[in-house]
Structure formats: C-alpha cells, structure tokens
Scaffold this motif. Sequence first.
Motif, PDB file in Angstrom:
ATOM      1  N   LEU A  12     110.290  25.265  30.612  1.00 46.38           N
ATOM      2  CA  LEU A  12     109.811  24.174  31.455  1.00 46.38           C
ATOM      3  C   LEU A  12     110.834  23.827  32.533  1.00 46.38           C
ATOM      4  O   LEU A  12     110.462  23.550  33.681  1.00 46.38           O
ATOM      5  CB  LEU A  12     109.491  22.953  30.592  1.00 46.38           C
ATOM      6  CG  LEU A  12     108.320  23.138  29.606  1.00 46.38           C
ATOM      7  CD1 LEU A  12     108.182  21.913  28.712  1.00 46.38           C
ATOM      8  CD2 LEU A  12     107.014  23.403  30.357  1.00 46.38           C
ATOM      9  N   TYR A 135     103.278  21.625  30.823  1.00 44.20           N
ATOM     10  CA  TYR A 135     103.468  22.632  31.865  1.00 44.20           C
ATOM     11  C   TYR A 135     102.873  22.159  33.191  1.00 44.20           C
ATOM     12  O   TYR A 135     103.510  22.291  34.245  1.00 44.20           O
ATOM     13  CB  TYR A 135     102.807  23.935  31.430  1.00 44.20           C
ATOM     14  CG  TYR A 135     102.943  25.063  32.428  1.00 44.20           C
ATOM     15  CD1 TYR A 135     104.139  25.759  32.562  1.00 44.20           C
ATOM     16  CD2 TYR A 135     101.871  25.444  33.233  1.00 44.20           C
ATOM     17  CE1 TYR A 135     104.269  26.798  33.470  1.00 44.20           C
ATOM     18  CE2 TYR A 135     101.997  26.484  34.143  1.00 44.20           C
ATOM     19  CZ  TYR A 135     103.187  27.156  34.252  1.00 44.20           C
ATOM     20  OH  TYR A 135     103.316  28.176  35.159  1.00 44.20           O
ATOM     21  N   VAL A 138     105.009  19.361  34.696  1.00 40.33           N
ATOM     22  CA  VAL A 138     106.236  19.917  35.278  1.00 40.33           C
ATOM     23  C   VAL A 138     105.955  20.536  36.638  1.00 40.33           C
ATOM     24  O   VAL A 138     106.734  20.368  37.591  1.00 40.33           O
ATOM     25  CB  VAL A 138     106.853  20.958  34.319  1.00 40.33           C
ATOM     26  CG1 VAL A 138     107.857  21.840  35.044  1.00 40.33           C
ATOM     27  CG2 VAL A 138     107.535  20.252  33.152  1.00 40.33           C
TER      28      VAL A 138
END
Length: 422
Positions: A12, A135, A138
């Motif tokens: 990440l 995800y 991010v």
Amino acid sequence: MIGVLRQSWALLLGMLLLMVGNGLQGSLLGVRGSAAGFSAGTMSVVMSAYFAGFLVASRVVPGMIRRVGHVRVFAALGSFISAALILFPAIQDPFVWTAGRVVLGFCFCGVYVTAESWLNNATTNETRGQTLSAYMIVQMIGIIASQALLIIPDVSGFLLFVIPSVLVSISFAPILLSISPTPAFDSTKPMTLKELYRVSPLGMVGMFLMGGVFAAQFGMAAVYGTQAGLTLGQISIFVAAFYVGALVMQYPLGWLSDRMDRRKLIMLVALVGGLASLVALLSGGVFWAIVAAAAVIGGCSNPLYSLLIAYTTDFLQPEDMASASAGLLFINGLGAVAGPLIIGYVMEVVGPQGFFGLIAGLMGLVTLYALYRMTRRPAVPVAETSSYAPISPSATPVFMEAAQEYAIEAAEDAGTSGKPDP
C-alpha cells in the motif's frame, strides 16, 4: 482494517508513492504543455496516448508476467517510467510527449497489474473486501496529495519532473523487499462486445461513456485550468477536488446501491453529475464554483464506474463475472482513449468551457440511456443483487477480478448466488 494495513502496508505504501508520481505527471504535463504553446487539440492527443498504452498493457502484461515473472516485469517497467518522466522536460516536442505518454500508460498499467496480483494473493476471503477498500483509498489519497506538489517552485524546469521519477523509484523498495513472487496466473478472456451488450446494454454503454468522463478528469483537467487562466495553486485545488469528491461519495453511494434499483441510482447520480457540469459551465469561471462542481462531478463519476460493474454483475452467473469484467474494462478503455481527443477538439472550437460542456453531455447520455433501459426490462429484486465493490476507474484486470471474487463471496454468504436471466 488494522490487520489489512499490518499485513499489506509495504504494498500500500508503494502504491501510494506510485499514485503520487502518476497524479503529478498528469497535471504537470497539462500545465507545461500549455506553457510550451501546445494547443488543446495537441494536448488531447498527448493525454489520450496514456490511456492507449494502458489499454494495450492490460492485454499484454499478463503474458509478460507468465514468461519472466512478477519481479522482472515490475522492475523493468518501473525503470522505463523513471526514464520517461525525465525526458519530458528535456525534449518538449508533442510527438515525443505522445510517445512518452504511451510508454507511461503501458508501464503504469503493468506495474499496477503486478502489484495488484501480489496484493490479491495476500488476501483471504475474510479480508478481501477491506483490502480492496484500503487499496482504492490509497490510490485516491495519492492522487490528491500529488496536486499539492504542483505549486513547488521549479526555476530549472526539471525539478517537478524529477520528483515523480524519484517517487516512482522509491516506491519499488518497500514492495520488492517485503514480498515474494506470486504463482503464475492465467488472464481471463473477455466476453465479446456482442455478448456483453446482450447481458447488460446499460453496463456496456455506460462504461464507454464514463471512460470519456474519467479520462477528461485525469487527462484534461489541468489543460482546462491553464486555458481558463487559473494559477498553479488553483489548478492543484481544482484537480484534487475531483478525487476528494470520489473518495467521499464512493461508500455512501455503494451503500445505497445495495438497497435500491441500481438503474434508478445510476440515472440519478449521472443526472447530478451532469447538472454540476452545467453549473460550472454557466458560472463564468468563478473559481470556487468550478471547484465545487469538480467535487460533485468526481463524487458522481467515480462511483458510477463501480455501480455499472455491480449492475452488470446482477445479470451474470459467478463463473461469467471475470470475463464480463475484462470486457467492461476494455470498453471503458476505448472510451478513455476517445475522451481526451473529443474534449480537446471541443475546447479548440468553443474554448475552455468545452471541458465542462462535454462532461455534461456524456453524463446526460448516461442519464437518458439509464432511463430508457428502465422501460425495457424489470428491475432485479434488491434481495437478488450482487454486493457493491468499490473499484477505481484506473483498475486493471487483476483488481477487477479480485473485486468480482469479493462480490461472489459476499453473495454466497448472503445466500443470493442465483442470478436472473438477462
């Protein structure tokens, strides 16, 4: 979520740095291209080239990974990204920039495919949904943060290109030093466009149109800002607003989509996005009006991508979801390639406000087509719909398949694996 971050923090973090680098280069080229005297039409070709490279890579890279492995593909494509970013300020030529954008699109897609395959391999059935959410968050945070770098003074003309190059290079360290290669994987063959249209006309048409909207946000927003006379600080706020809106609205709209007729929600969200575009078009360029409009447009367009995928999934058996997702990704990619080209032409004809004019038109077409499809077949009962999964418009086939696995698992847990006939 804490467990997901503890297990996948390196991936990440690496993706965060990649998205900062990618988000900065997109806006930076829009600003520098206008400063170099490139017209809106020329910049539209440059920006469209990224999505052409991305589309090709989504088909080619899985085969590359099967042949030479994840690590080699990841490292090789990352090196090309760093090199291409340095060449942009050194050779200010539209043909070179177009070629460079093709390379960037291809390489970024390849890097995403590799990283997402690692990420998907590290998840379990219990953590898949949280991992997908982390995800996507991010990715959005990376793009938003990248816009703040746009205002750094760059007397030499090279610094702002060096920064994303360095960020991309650094991003490989936490990923490559903390994971091992995943087993070879088989890419899914997409449905033919005819089959996809038969299953879900709204899903296919909507994904094509939304590809144009997303490409406008990611590729032409900075070009609009420079032509509209915005300062660098204002451009950074304007571009970031699209992704702030997307981050804020993804989950509320996802919650609604699991509780109502998705066609109605698609129609309403597209209508709101279109109206926001019209407000920006009629605002006379008032800065905070266009920023507010950008946040609403981003808050509508990005969730619409996930909504259209979820709606299409409602008419599929679990074994067909991956192939349909690959087909939707392809048709969205075609729209993304065409979007900047059309917007660039419109901006040359009518001026910078053509940016919002075309987005309003695309959103309006989604609204009208969703309304039309509501007259063609009955709605899927809410109890029989698949689960909504947040998906970024920059998703690769690996992430799309992971999202569909999550939808299948969630449906099976809820006892709703059966789907209606199309």
